[in-house]
Design an enzyme around this catalytic site. Sequence first.
Site, PDB file in Angstrom:
ATOM      1  N   VAL A 156       7.589   0.544  -1.149  1.00 35.96           N
ATOM      2  CA  VAL A 156       6.617   1.141  -2.082  1.00 35.96           C
ATOM      3  C   VAL A 156       5.871   2.301  -1.415  1.00 35.96           C
ATOM      4  CG1 VAL A 156       6.316  -0.888  -3.553  1.00 35.96           C
ATOM      5  CG2 VAL A 156       4.976  -0.709  -1.463  1.00 35.96           C
TER       6      VAL A 156
ATOM      7  N   ASP B  38      15.340  -8.515 -12.686  1.00 35.87           N
ATOM      8  CA  ASP B  38      16.090  -9.757 -12.506  1.00 35.87           C
ATOM      9  C   ASP B  38      15.767 -10.382 -11.152  1.00 35.87           C
ATOM     10  OD1 ASP B  38      17.833 -11.830 -12.996  1.00 35.87           O
ATOM     11  OD2 ASP B  38      19.562 -10.758 -12.175  1.00 35.87           O
TER      12      ASP B  38
ATOM     13  N   ALA C 113       2.904  -5.569   0.993  1.00 37.46           N
ATOM     14  CA  ALA C 113       2.523  -4.193   1.353  1.00 37.46           C
ATOM     15  C   ALA C 113       1.037  -3.973   1.123  1.00 37.46           C
ATOM     16  CB  ALA C 113       3.338  -3.195   0.528  1.00 37.46           C
TER      17      ALA C 113
ATOM     18  N   ALA D 101      -3.739  -1.848   5.992  1.00 36.34           N
ATOM     19  CA  ALA D 101      -4.375  -2.816   6.893  1.00 36.34           C
ATOM     20  C   ALA D 101      -5.756  -2.342   7.323  1.00 36.34           C
ATOM     21  CB  ALA D 101      -3.500  -3.042   8.113  1.00 36.34           C
TER      22      ALA D 101
ATOM     23  N   SER E 276      -6.622 -11.236   1.697  1.00 33.48           N
ATOM     24  CA  SER E 276      -7.176 -11.485   3.028  1.00 33.48           C
ATOM     25  C   SER E 276      -8.467 -12.276   2.874  1.00 33.48           C
ATOM     26  CB  SER E 276      -7.479 -10.150   3.719  1.00 33.48           C
ATOM     27  OG  SER E 276      -8.287 -10.356   4.864  1.00 33.48           O
TER      28      SER E 276
ATOM     29  N   TYR F 260     -11.778  -1.957   2.961  1.00 32.88           N
ATOM     30  CA  TYR F 260     -10.599  -2.837   3.047  1.00 32.88           C
ATOM     31  C   TYR F 260     -10.835  -4.107   2.225  1.00 32.88           C
ATOM     32  CZ  TYR F 260      -7.399  -6.313   4.988  1.00 32.88           C
ATOM     33  OH  TYR F 260      -6.467  -7.322   5.133  1.00 32.88           O
TER      34      TYR F 260
ATOM     35  N   LYS G 179      -9.216  -5.161  -1.604  1.00 33.76           N
ATOM     36  CA  LYS G 179      -8.475  -6.414  -1.759  1.00 33.76           C
ATOM     37  C   LYS G 179      -9.127  -7.287  -2.838  1.00 33.76           C
ATOM     38  CE  LYS G 179      -5.202  -6.559   1.578  1.00 33.76           C
ATOM     39  NZ  LYS G 179      -3.777  -6.824   1.304  1.00 33.76           N
TER      40      LYS G 179
ATOM     41  N   ILE H  56      -6.433  -9.435  34.131  1.00 33.20           N
ATOM     42  CA  ILE H  56      -7.726  -8.759  33.949  1.00 33.20           C
ATOM     43  C   ILE H  56      -8.757  -9.807  33.497  1.00 33.20           C
ATOM     44  CG2 ILE H  56      -8.968  -6.990  32.615  1.00 33.20           C
ATOM     45  CD1 ILE H  56      -6.186  -5.597  32.248  1.00 33.20           C
TER      46      ILE H  56
END
Length: 285
Positions: A33, A45, A53, A56, A96, A120, A124, A170
């Site tokens: 997409v 079908d 998709a 993010a 999310s 974001y 959503k 680290i």
Amino acid sequence: MFKITITGASGFVGQNLVPYLKDKNYSVKTLSVRDDSWRSQDVMDTDVFIHLAGKAHDTANTASAAEYFKVNRDLTIQLFDLFLTSNAKDFFYFSSVKAVADTVEGVLVEDVVPQPLTPYGQSKNEAEQYLLQAQLPEGKRVFIIRPCMIHGPGNKGNLNLLYKVVEKGIPWPLASFENHRSFLSIANLCYLVEEMMKQQTLASGVYNFSDDKALSTNELVRLIAETASKKPKLWYISKGFMQGIASIGDKIKLPLNSERLKKLTENYVVSNQKIKNALQICRLP
């Protein structure tokens, strides 16, 4: 045999879910997409749409708000409207937990009043609202999936960054931040999607996805160190000092900024009880 159409197949979840379903002998078709060419493809079908998709969450905060709404809300609505006129029975929308809450007091459940604070999360949430208010024709179901932070092979997010830090020996400088947060293994995600498709009596609605046990970041560092055969190095530096470093990271490009600090140290516990009850599962595999 179920015929499944999946968007976002090239992403982290898609790269794991597509082969998982193919191994289970489902017929899987991927639908790109990225441009408008998907509109001319015949996807009528199919039995199940799985819409992965999306735009993010950008921890560097470089994406425009309009971009989030165009991809996460508008594209979802267009695909859902296509689903309504198709032969498909199920529509999975991967939303999310950030669609409803940027921070969590206690444990996050599905019927919380949404309070998304970022473009974001807001984009959503607006997509969710459209799906929840739609009149579904008889025989069709819509599942809104709210996963928390996902881990597994190929993950390029904050968990991968954490793994590299510990693996290289680290020291972990944020040990003063004692927290608990939920994670979701990609294996559990794939398992739940298949179980939901198979369970014909499962009701439409919103379902949180998370692993059974919440972990502190310090526990996670110890687990990673153990796996990498390293000695865990936990530095208990003052919270105020580390918050100061993160605020400098907001202004100049540092690996640690306020957004990343919040993600790595906040409490964010998510309940998976609703989906487990619905599928009559005691424990996730």
